[in-house]
Design a protein around this motif. Structure first.
Motif, short mmCIF file in Angstrom:
data_model
loop_
_atom_site.label_atom_id
_atom_site.label_comp_id
_atom_site.label_asym_id
_atom_site.label_seq_id
_atom_site.Cartn_x
_atom_site.Cartn_y
_atom_site.Cartn_z
N GLY A 87 0.83 -1.19 0.00
CA GLY A 87 0.00 0.00 0.00
C GLY A 87 0.86 1.24 0.00
N SER A 88 0.30 2.34 -0.49
CA SER A 88 1.04 3.60 -0.52
C SER A 88 0.56 4.56 0.56
N THR A 89 -0.52 4.20 1.27
CA THR A 89 -0.98 4.97 2.42
C THR A 89 -1.17 4.01 3.59
N LEU A 90 -1.24 4.56 4.78
CA LEU A 90 -1.46 3.71 5.95
C LEU A 90 -2.76 2.93 5.81
N ALA A 91 -3.82 3.55 5.32
CA ALA A 91 -5.10 2.85 5.14
C ALA A 91 -4.94 1.64 4.22
N GLU A 92 -4.21 1.78 3.13
CA GLU A 92 -4.01 0.67 2.19
C GLU A 92 -3.17 -0.43 2.83
#
Length: 90
Positions: A24-29
């Motif tokens: 992922g490229s964001t914490l959510a991902e």
């Protein structure tokens, strides 16, 4: 892939792993990728959709609360640390 380090209290929810990899490229991902393999972790980290206030989350040693929360950028060489807040003592 980012490395996700799990505090001892969370390891039982992730097959007793000390650390795992997640995409992922964001914490959510990254967290969503982690939850696909370890669904019971979600109740510990994001019980109501947002990050639990009782869990400290760091991306490469920086608190995500100062980096955009779930939108914090995570690079492929970053380390995400999940650390539940501890209480107690006298």
């Amino acid at each position: 892939m980012a490395t996700v380090k799990l505090a001892p209290v969370l390891r039982s929810f992730a097959g007793n792993s000390k650390q795992v990899s997640a995409e992922g490229s964001t914490l959510a991902e990254v967290l969503n990728d982690l939850y696909k393999r370890y669904p019971s972790l979600k109740a510990q980290i994001q019980p109501e959709g947002e990050l639990s206030r009782f869990v400290n989350v760091y991306v490469s040693d920086e608190d995500v609360r100062h980096r955009g929360g779930l939108n914090a950028t995570v690079g492929p060489n970053d380390t995400v640390t999940l650390l539940p807040a501890m209480a107690g003592g006298q």
